[in-house]
Write a protein that holds these residues in place. Structure first.
Motif, short mmCIF file in Angstrom:
data_model
loop_
_atom_site.label_atom_id
_atom_site.label_comp_id
_atom_site.label_asym_id
_atom_site.label_seq_id
_atom_site.Cartn_x
_atom_site.Cartn_y
_atom_site.Cartn_z
N MET A 1 0.29 1.74 -12.21
CA MET A 1 -0.47 1.03 -11.17
C MET A 1 0.33 -0.19 -10.71
O MET A 1 1.19 -0.70 -11.44
N ARG A 2 0.00 -0.69 -9.53
CA ARG A 2 0.47 -2.02 -9.15
C ARG A 2 -0.39 -3.04 -9.90
O ARG A 2 -1.61 -2.89 -10.00
N VAL B 1 5.46 -2.74 -11.37
CA VAL B 1 4.39 -1.81 -11.68
C VAL B 1 3.93 -2.07 -13.11
O VAL B 1 4.68 -2.60 -13.93
N GLN B 2 2.70 -1.69 -13.38
CA GLN B 2 2.14 -1.86 -14.72
C GLN B 2 1.86 -0.49 -15.32
O GLN B 2 1.17 0.33 -14.71
N THR C 1 0.26 1.66 -18.48
CA THR C 1 -0.77 1.55 -19.52
C THR C 1 -0.87 2.88 -20.24
O THR C 1 -1.04 3.93 -19.60
N ARG D 1 0.85 -1.18 0.00
CA ARG D 1 0.00 0.00 0.00
C ARG D 1 0.88 1.23 0.00
O ARG D 1 2.09 1.16 0.26
N THR E 1 -0.22 5.60 -17.46
CA THR E 1 -0.76 5.48 -16.11
C THR E 1 -0.02 4.35 -15.40
O THR E 1 0.15 3.26 -15.96
N ARG F 1 -2.67 -6.20 -10.95
CA ARG F 1 -3.56 -7.19 -10.34
C ARG F 1 -2.93 -8.56 -10.48
O ARG F 1 -1.98 -8.75 -11.24
N THR G 1 4.92 -4.03 -18.11
CA THR G 1 5.19 -4.35 -16.72
C THR G 1 6.69 -4.30 -16.48
O THR G 1 7.47 -4.92 -17.21
N GLU H 1 -0.41 5.11 -6.60
CA GLU H 1 -0.98 4.40 -7.74
C GLU H 1 -2.00 5.29 -8.45
O GLU H 1 -2.69 6.09 -7.82
N GLY H 2 -2.08 5.14 -9.75
CA GLY H 2 -3.01 5.95 -10.53
C GLY H 2 -2.41 7.24 -11.02
O GLY H 2 -3.13 8.07 -11.58
N SER H 3 -1.10 7.41 -10.83
CA SER H 3 -0.43 8.62 -11.32
C SER H 3 -0.14 8.48 -12.80
O SER H 3 -0.04 7.38 -13.35
#
Length: 374
Positions: free
Chosen positions: A102-103, A14-15, A17, A5, A100, A105, A25, A51-53
């Protein structure tokens, strides 16, 4: 369970997109950089972000200006000297492309992780956990680690309060699977017991009736039913992942013959994505079709024989018609193999109805078109 977190940090995947939906990745490392056809992505710029930056790639010259005189090797092919020999790379790497971050899924991680063997698709992993009723705190036995895709799903399902025992015959595959699990969780999962060796030998050393669930992913699971039944608790669920119809048929018949298992269930899952762009709502042109069958059965109590559906005498699903044709003396043997889904009484009624309709047509013929020769 290694849930991360807060801000992004070094040592985690990190991924990325872009606006076209393309995925990338990467593992974040100090002074690391990922080179794309749209510029360079410095890892240092991502560390500390939530995340989401949204991050923006930089040009090759901008990266070079940052690291003039830095001879340290990085995780990407970053040094400008390499690009001077291939000027088209610098020309493409103009920067200014947004991603973008994100970590990933679990599904994203599975599809992008290093693999030594073909992985089980996430759609099948989800069905194994659902149909096989794999829940938190359970003790699960798995055959075949492969690259660890199914193992990761099972590890997440049982959690640290449960346990997963996996038997993998190839040591190199076991290393790949454990490596992927270690990267995913941030450390080696303590509730995973990964054994190397053949299934029969390793299973012989396991306690009788110890496991709640068993997942078999191998070429000949029907040859492992006795060993599986010994270590599975009464009422435990056996799930076998099988790719071909011949394997599936052989597995199902072996389960029935043994008498130790309930009537097997057979499932297959198709996956299709949809596109929704304003009023243009339609399925995507590509889909994930057949990847495998799931055969699910439950263990009977010791000394009990499974109840089986009685097959009508008019149906024979087991005799080979070619063998009968070679040995029969008359047509009676061949007739006994017919899979009749309609009774004689109903057949006579169908014929009477057809005769009646044909008779009506003959009594009231419709208009005919005269032929004209030209």
């Amino acid at each position: 369970m290694g849930v991360r977190r807060g801000p992004l940090s070094y040592g985690e995947r990190v991924q990325l997109t872009d606006k076209k939906g393309r995925l990338l990745t990467v593992m974040l490392s100090p002074n690391g950089v990922t080179q794309t056809d749209r510029g360079f992505l410095p890892h240092d710029d991502m560390v500390g972000l939530p995340e989401g930056s949204v991050i923006t790639s930089i040009s090759a010259s901008a990266w070079h200006d940052r690291h003039v005189g830095d001879e340290a090797d990085t995780s990407g092919s970053a040094p400008a000297e390499r690009d001077r020999a291939k000027p088209w790379k610098s020309a493409r790497a103009i920067g200014g492309w947004q991603y973008t971050v994100m970590r990933p899924r679990l599904e994203d991680f599975i599809l992008s992780m290093p693999r030594g063997a073909q992985i089980m698709y996430p759609k099948d992993i989800a069905q194994v956990i659902s149909l096989g009723d794999v829940r938190h705190g359970m003790r699960v036995l798995e055959s075949g680690a492969g690259s660890g895709a199914m193992s990761l799903g099972l590890l997440d399902a049982v959690g640290p309060d449960g346990s997963l025992t996996t038997i993998e015959v190839r040591p190199e595959f076991a290393r790949v699977a454990m490596g992927n699990a270690t990267v995913y969780y941030g450390n080696r999962p303590a509730w995973w017991n990964l054994l190397v060796g053949d299934f029969d030998t390793r299973a012989a050393g396991l306690d009788e009736g110890y496991f709640d669930r068993i997942v078999l992913d191998m070429l000949d699971p029907w040859n492992r039913l006795d060993a599986a039944y010994r270590v599975l608790a009464p009422g435990g669920v056996l799930t076998a992942y099988i790719t071909t119809t011949t394997q599936m048929s052989r597995m199902v018949e072996s389960l029935r013959r043994s008498g130790h298992w309930t009537e097997p269930e057979i499932q297959e899952t198709m996956e299709r994505s949809w596109k929704a762009d304003g009023l243009a709502v339609r399925p995507e042109h590509q889909m994930i079709g057949h990847t495998g069958f799931l055969v699910v059965a439950r263990a009977m109590a010791p000394g009990q024989t499974a109840l089986q559906k009685k097959i009508r005498a008019t149906k024979d699903y087991t005799t080979d018609i070619d063998q009968v044709q070679e040995t029969r003396k008359d047509d009676q043997d061949l007739d006994s193999l017919e899979l009749r889904d309609i009774s004689d009484r109903k057949l006579r009624k169908v014929l009477r109805d057809l005769d009646k309709e044909i008779g009506t047509m003959d009594q009231y013929p419709g208009p005919t078109e005269e032929r004209s020769d030209s």
